[in-house]
Write a protein that holds these residues in place. Structure first.
Motif, mmCIF file in Angstrom:
data_model
loop_
_atom_site.group_PDB
_atom_site.id
_atom_site.type_symbol
_atom_site.label_atom_id
_atom_site.label_comp_id
_atom_site.label_asym_id
_atom_site.label_seq_id
_atom_site.Cartn_x
_atom_site.Cartn_y
_atom_site.Cartn_z
ATOM 1 N N LEU A 89 0.892 -1.499 -0.002
ATOM 2 C CA LEU A 89 -0.126 0.009 -0.061
ATOM 3 C C LEU A 89 0.904 1.128 0.059
ATOM 4 C CD1 LEU A 89 -2.304 -2.130 1.180
ATOM 5 C CD2 LEU A 89 -3.133 -0.102 2.238
ATOM 6 N N SER A 90 0.777 1.970 -0.851
ATOM 7 C CA SER A 90 1.408 3.252 -1.128
ATOM 8 C C SER A 90 0.515 4.470 -0.670
ATOM 9 C CB SER A 90 2.134 3.520 -2.338
ATOM 10 O OG SER A 90 2.628 4.828 -2.662
ATOM 11 N N ILE A 91 1.017 5.283 -0.102
ATOM 12 C CA ILE A 91 0.271 6.493 0.190
ATOM 13 C C ILE A 91 0.884 7.800 -0.198
ATOM 14 C CG2 ILE A 91 -0.698 5.791 2.631
ATOM 15 C CD1 ILE A 91 0.780 7.769 3.858
ATOM 16 N N LEU A 92 2.042 7.592 -1.309
ATOM 17 C CA LEU A 92 2.649 8.810 -1.685
ATOM 18 C C LEU A 92 1.727 9.476 -2.760
ATOM 19 C CD1 LEU A 92 4.692 6.854 -0.627
ATOM 20 C CD2 LEU A 92 6.217 7.536 -2.619
ATOM 21 N N ALA A 93 1.503 10.552 -2.493
ATOM 22 C CA ALA A 93 0.587 11.607 -3.495
ATOM 23 C C ALA A 93 1.191 11.652 -4.718
ATOM 24 C CB ALA A 93 0.448 13.026 -2.889
ATOM 25 N N GLY A 94 0.547 11.476 -5.871
ATOM 26 C CA GLY A 94 0.927 11.681 -6.933
ATOM 27 C C GLY A 94 1.786 10.429 -7.809
ATOM 28 N N VAL A 95 2.385 9.685 -6.892
ATOM 29 C CA VAL A 95 3.191 8.655 -7.618
ATOM 30 C C VAL A 95 2.063 7.225 -8.049
ATOM 31 C CG1 VAL A 95 5.086 6.717 -6.979
ATOM 32 C CG2 VAL A 95 4.717 9.448 -6.018
ATOM 33 N N GLU A 96 2.266 7.140 -9.350
ATOM 34 C CA GLU A 96 1.687 6.224 -9.982
ATOM 35 C C GLU A 96 1.853 4.692 -9.911
ATOM 36 O OE1 GLU A 96 2.360 8.037 -13.486
ATOM 37 O OE2 GLU A 96 0.388 9.475 -13.736
ATOM 38 N N THR A 97 0.880 3.917 -10.101
ATOM 39 C CA THR A 97 0.970 2.346 -9.805
ATOM 40 C C THR A 97 2.255 1.765 -10.714
ATOM 41 O OG1 THR A 97 -1.257 2.104 -9.276
ATOM 42 C CG2 THR A 97 -0.051 0.147 -10.107
ATOM 43 N N ALA A 126 -8.954 6.538 0.816
ATOM 44 C CA ALA A 126 -9.254 6.208 -0.648
ATOM 45 C C ALA A 126 -8.309 4.991 -1.246
ATOM 46 C CB ALA A 126 -9.430 7.158 -1.730
ATOM 47 N N LEU A 127 -8.912 3.970 -2.039
ATOM 48 C CA LEU A 127 -7.873 2.708 -2.554
ATOM 49 C C LEU A 127 -8.134 2.615 -3.984
ATOM 50 C CD1 LEU A 127 -8.557 0.242 0.043
ATOM 51 C CD2 LEU A 127 -6.710 1.519 0.095
ATOM 52 N N TYR A 128 -6.955 2.483 -4.766
ATOM 53 C CA TYR A 128 -7.028 2.024 -6.224
ATOM 54 C C TYR A 128 -5.806 0.839 -6.566
ATOM 55 C CZ TYR A 128 -6.141 2.080 -10.932
ATOM 56 O OH TYR A 128 -5.847 1.477 -12.248
ATOM 57 N N ALA A 129 -6.549 -0.210 -7.328
ATOM 58 C CA ALA A 129 -5.511 -1.146 -7.542
ATOM 59 C C ALA A 129 -5.912 -1.421 -9.122
ATOM 60 C CB ALA A 129 -5.510 -2.393 -6.777
ATOM 61 N N ALA A 130 -4.817 -1.562 -9.813
ATOM 62 C CA ALA A 130 -5.251 -1.848 -11.373
ATOM 63 C C ALA A 130 -5.614 -3.414 -11.482
ATOM 64 C CB ALA A 130 -4.064 -1.791 -12.148
ATOM 65 N N ASP A 131 -4.908 -4.348 -10.855
ATOM 66 C CA ASP A 131 -5.513 -5.847 -11.189
ATOM 67 C C ASP A 131 -5.341 -6.443 -9.631
ATOM 68 O OD1 ASP A 131 -5.574 -6.026 -13.896
ATOM 69 O OD2 ASP A 131 -3.317 -5.794 -13.911
ATOM 70 N N ILE A 132 -6.521 -6.790 -9.164
ATOM 71 C CA ILE A 132 -6.607 -7.262 -7.684
ATOM 72 C C ILE A 132 -7.628 -8.150 -7.565
ATOM 73 C CG2 ILE A 132 -7.984 -5.343 -7.031
ATOM 74 C CD1 ILE A 132 -6.403 -5.513 -4.323
ATOM 75 N N GLU A 155 -10.756 4.680 -11.211
ATOM 76 C CA GLU A 155 -9.732 4.944 -12.234
ATOM 77 C C GLU A 155 -8.598 5.607 -11.690
ATOM 78 O OE1 GLU A 155 -11.360 7.383 -15.634
ATOM 79 O OE2 GLU A 155 -13.411 6.501 -15.207
ATOM 80 N N GLU A 156 -7.393 5.140 -11.727
ATOM 81 C CA GLU A 156 -6.290 5.859 -11.250
ATOM 82 C C GLU A 156 -6.183 7.407 -11.708
ATOM 83 O OE1 GLU A 156 -1.646 5.023 -10.345
ATOM 84 O OE2 GLU A 156 -2.399 4.063 -12.136
ATOM 85 N N ALA A 157 -6.635 7.767 -12.741
ATOM 86 C CA ALA A 157 -6.503 9.196 -13.331
ATOM 87 C C ALA A 157 -7.306 10.098 -12.268
ATOM 88 C CB ALA A 157 -7.033 9.501 -14.481
ATOM 89 N N LEU A 158 -8.131 9.543 -11.396
ATOM 90 C CA LEU A 158 -9.059 10.200 -10.543
ATOM 91 C C LEU A 158 -8.141 10.439 -9.078
ATOM 92 C CD1 LEU A 158 -12.798 8.816 -11.137
ATOM 93 C CD2 LEU A 158 -11.635 10.862 -11.834
#
Length: 268
Positions: A89-97, A126-132, A155-158
């Motif tokens: 889990l990464s909480i780094l602002a702006g750093v993409e998957t 808030a959570l986002y994962a591409a493939d999970i 969407e990661e763009a959000l």
């Protein structure tokens, strides 16, 4: 929840808030290792390391809570490891998957954006994962659910938008409380009393809004009788959509900064 080793890299403002929230939550018994060269101390029962263990030592779950600008320092450390964590889990602002995957090689990477009230179990993550898969999705949500509300983003763009809204939002609300108290003091109230009144007013109003089926707009109208004092104040906020315009500009500035951080992280 799995009982595998959990590393928390970075225990500053947000990482520390998450740590306090976990330890204060009912039933939490998972061991935590904090890795941070700067933090003074950690609560009893938490292991503190000053640097990331070398070699093939790695956690089952890695929670990354350093500043985005520190990614470059972590890159060579994890590049030397033969594998990555099972779940990160990464909480780094702006750093993409994609950038995170290149550095940490986790089996599953989840971007997370908590906010400061997670320290008292009243935050938003808030959570986002591409493939999970469903099981890992539930595990990731379970890891942060003791900290407050959990929202998955499609969407990661959000993520820049949600970071600006809920991640940065407490900072904006603290400024609002301060401004409200200052305005009360300008009307003659003692400063400490004005701050207590402003803080309690925001707290109670937020609790009421969260428990109500009515929109904040309707709730505001319920406070404001025609020709009354509340309506006069709302007229100032509503004139030329002054408050809405200010908040849009505020969140837009934060979202732009998130995009800049992402570009810097991609550049490496």
């Amino acid at each position: 929840m799995t009982a595998g080793a959990l590393w928390l890299i970075g225990a500053g403002n947000m990482g520390g808030a998450m740590l306090r929230g976990w330890l204060a939550s009912t039933g939490w018994n998972r061991p935590i290792t904090v890795i941070d060269p700067f933090v003074g101390s950690v609560p009893e029962g938490v292991t503190l390391l000053r640097e990331i263990p070398a070699g093939d030592v790695r956690p089952d779950t890695l929670v990354l809570a350093v500043k985005p600008q520190q990614l470059g320092d972590l890159r060579p450390v994890f590049a030397a490891k033969p594998g990555g964590p099972r779940l990160m889990l990464s909480i780094l602002a702006g750093v993409e998957t994609e950038t995170l995957n290149e550095i940490f090689h986790a089996d599953v990477t989840v971007r997370a954006m908590p906010n400061l009230p997670v320290s008292i179990g009243e935050g938003v993550t808030a959570l986002y994962a591409a493939d999970i898969d469903g099981g890992t999705r539930g595990e990731a949500a379970g890891l942060v659910s003791p900290l407050g509300l959990v929202e998955w983003i499609d969407e990661e763009a959000l993520f820049d938008a949600v970071t600006a809204l809920s991640g940065c939002g407490p900072g904006f609300l603290f400024r609002f409380i301060e401004a409200m108290a200052d305005a009360g003091e300008a009307l003659g109230l003692p400063a400490e009393q004005a701050l207590r009144l402003a803080t309690a007013t925001v707290k109670g109003s937020a609790l009421l809004a969260s428990a109500s089926d009515e929109s904040p707009s309707i709730l505001a109208d319920r406070v404001a009788s025609p020709g009354g004092s509340t309506r006069e104040g709302l007229n100032v906020l509503d004139h030329d959509a002054a408050l809405k315009t200010l908040m849009r500009e505020t969140l837009s500035a934060s979202a732009r900064r998130n995009a800049e951080l992402a570009a810097a992280a991609r550049a490496g």
